[in-house]
Design a protein around this motif. Structure first.
Motif, PDB file in Angstrom:
ATOM      1  N   PHE A  55      87.642  61.230  42.831  1.00 39.31           N
ATOM      2  CA  PHE A  55      88.264  59.912  42.946  1.00 39.31           C
ATOM      3  C   PHE A  55      87.177  58.850  42.759  1.00 39.31           C
ATOM      4  O   PHE A  55      86.057  58.997  43.267  1.00 39.31           O
ATOM      5  CB  PHE A  55      88.912  59.771  44.325  1.00 39.31           C
ATOM      6  N   VAL A  63      96.725  56.279  45.320  1.00 35.75           N
ATOM      7  CA  VAL A  63      95.958  57.440  44.860  1.00 35.75           C
ATOM      8  C   VAL A  63      96.581  58.019  43.600  1.00 35.75           C
ATOM      9  O   VAL A  63      95.881  58.322  42.614  1.00 35.75           O
ATOM     10  CB  VAL A  63      95.882  58.511  45.965  1.00 35.75           C
ATOM     11  N   ALA A 111      92.423  51.998  42.945  1.00 41.29           N
ATOM     12  CA  ALA A 111      91.486  52.561  43.915  1.00 41.29           C
ATOM     13  C   ALA A 111      91.154  51.535  44.999  1.00 41.29           C
ATOM     14  O   ALA A 111      90.999  51.876  46.180  1.00 41.29           O
ATOM     15  CB  ALA A 111      90.210  53.026  43.214  1.00 41.29           C
ATOM     16  N   ARG A 170      84.502  57.700  45.592  1.00 38.31           N
ATOM     17  CA  ARG A 170      85.054  58.339  46.798  1.00 38.31           C
ATOM     18  C   ARG A 170      84.110  58.229  47.991  1.00 38.31           C
ATOM     19  O   ARG A 170      84.520  57.846  49.094  1.00 38.31           O
ATOM     20  CB  ARG A 170      85.358  59.814  46.517  1.00 38.31           C
TER      21      ARG A 170
END
Length: 522
Positions: free
Chosen positions: A367, A165, A113, A370
């Motif tokens: 995610f 990702v 990430a 995010r």
């Protein structure tokens, strides 16, 4: 109708902010972003959400196409080493540096990430730098390298972004697989872009209609992007390849098509660039609304440190990337080390833009961190645009890197114009010897000889005052003819279509005379 009204209001705001930027002598990208932020906080202004898919699929292809279309292929090819070192090497190095800083500041953030964040903010924006660089007379090589970098860096960043990702969601990451896939995506994008470009060239040459030929260039732009994305290769590189193919083929098109297509693409480029930057500013409200749980001081600290890491990492890469290849004697002889001022300008010209924001917004729901990543990407865009965007022009002039504006044309241009004039004169002299049509050609010979004398005078440094006077006489005569034509329209009712065509011819001749007059003043 709501979207149409919103779009018209945004375009009107873009025009207003562009005028403010021109009067304040600031980069219009900076003014547009700040203006969008100001609009976002006005009560009653509707929230404008930037769909990342629309940003990447609608905005990016035509902007890349416009840049590639006007790119000098020979210059691009001749500077491929520094371009690739920036477009691929600097992007990867910057992404890793930002990822390392982000991981240190946010320990709970997975490495993949963190690399995704680095890939999001790594590629500098072409439009932001071009808005400043094109206003100045920089050494040609700096412009070529920066423009060439902007054509490729989005592709390298987006490829790394996709792998990061996917690795975050899957929990695994293979460096070897990522490297091989990067090569495959690039090669596939080039192949599709070249094929679409060649097909477009064949189609355009058969159309024989300016409007259809210009429209076909837009079809080719989006066709190459979507075709590449459909087979899962780089759509960005495909568009660049198509633009380079069409750019090299444009000299085989009609003069009207070249002129009109250039005007249309410049207009589209201005509108899309303006909308992008004002939309970036309008995102601030929505981003802040999702970060209530974070403390303001922590957010500010993270944004400042990561923005500094982003800026510094480019400096750390550029100097060694310029110096290390020249340790090879053959490269150093062929391409000596550029001045340190050039390296400083290239390092500082790293403003971020729409690709970074669109990639951040495209992160999947769920995610890790995010909302924080989106906020940090926005802050990186804002920091680089405001800090670097407002000071780049000052830095260029402070370093003395801007070339002095000399009136008139340079020796290469004058020589090229003289080459054309001599070839035209030789053809007219050949025709003057023809028994049947020689009389007409003889009447035209003085005009062609006069053009040759004028351009030879420029090349040989003839008296500028005499040349300028001759051109001024022609310019005044042309203006008098145009004014008389317009009065004739008002008095005798000349058809508007006929008037438009004749005035257009006179306008083009005036532009030619003005260009030569600038050379005469040199």
């Amino acid at each position: 109708m709501h979207i149409v009204e919103t779009l018209l209001v945004l375009v009107a705001a873009c025009i207003g902010f562009a005028l403010v930027a021109r009067r304040a002598r600031l980069p219009y990208a900076v003014v547009l972003v700040l203006g969008g932020m100001a609009l976002a906080f006005i009560p009653g202004v509707p929230l404008v959400e930037l769909d990342p898919q629309i940003a990447l699929a609608f905005f990016l292809p035509p902007l890349l196409m416009a840049s590639a279309y006007r790119t000098d292929w020979n210059a691009f090819k001749g500077n491929l080493r520094p371009i690739l070192l920036l477009a691929v090497g600097a992007v990867l190095f910057t992404a890793l540096c930002v990822a390392a800083v982000a991981k240190a500041l946010i320990p709970g953030l997975p490495w993949a990430a963190a690399i995704a964040l680095g890939a999001i903010v790594a590629p500098p924006d072409a439009a932001a730098a071009a808005a400043i660089v094109n206003r100045l007379r920089l050494p040609r090589r700096i412009v070529i390298v920066l423009e060439g970098e902007s054509l490729i860096n989005d592709a390298s960043a987006l490829v790394l972004y996709r792998f990061a990702v996917a690795a975050t969601l899957a929990g695994t990451f293979s460096l070897v697989e990522a490297g091989l896939s990067f090569v495959a995506l690039g090669v596939g994008g080039v192949a599709i872009g070249w094929a679409v470009g060649r097909l477009a060239v064949v189609a355009i040459r058969r159309l024989d209609d300016t409007l259809l030929e210009t429209a076909m260039s837009f079809v080719a732009c989006f066709a190459s992007f979507f075709a590449a994305e459909f087979v899962h290769v780089s759509g960005v590189i495909a568009v660049v390849a198509t633009g380079l193919v069409l750019g090299r083929a444009q000299h085989g098109l009609s003069a009207r098509t070249r002129r009109d297509a250039r005007t249309v693409w410049e207009f589209i480029e201005f509108i899309l660039n303006s909308l992008i930057f004002i939309l970036i500013g309008l995102q601030l409200n929505g981003i802040l609304d999702r970060l209530d749980a974070y403390g303001a001081w922590r957010l500010a600290g993270l944004a400042i440190v990561l923005s500094l890491a982003l800026i510094v990492s480019r400096f750390l890469w550029v100097a060694p990337a310029m110096w290390l290849p020249r340790m090879i004697l053959s490269i150093r002889r062929r391409d000596p080390m550029p001045p340190w001022s050039h390296m400083t300008i290239i390092s500082w010209a790293g403003m971020r833009g729409v690709v970074s924001l669109a990639a951040a917004l495209a992160l999947p729901v769920g995610f890790p961190e995010r909302d924080l990543i989106v906020f940090l990407a926005f802050c990186a865009i804002l920091a680089t645009l405001v800090l670097q965007g407002t000071t780049l022009e000052w830095l260029i002039r402070r370093l003395g890197a801007e070339e002095k504006r000399r009136p008139g044309m340079g020796a290469p241009e004058a020589a090229a114009r003289a080459l054309v004039a001599h070839a035209a004169l030789q053809e007219m002299e050949r025709r003057a010897e023809d028994v049947l049509s020689g009389t007409i050609a003889q009447d035209l010979l003085p005009e062609y000889r006069d053009r040759v004398r004028l351009l030879d005078g420029i090349n040989q440094g003839a008296i500028a005052a005499e040349r300028a006077s001759r051109l001024e006489h022609r310019l005044h005569a042309l203006r008098a003819g145009r004014a008389r034509l317009i009065r004739h329209r008002d008095e005798d009712g000349v058809e508007e279509d006929l008037l438009t065509r004749l005035v257009e011819e006179l306008d083009l001749e005036e532009l030619r005379l003005r260009r030569l007059l600038g050379a005469a003043d040199a």
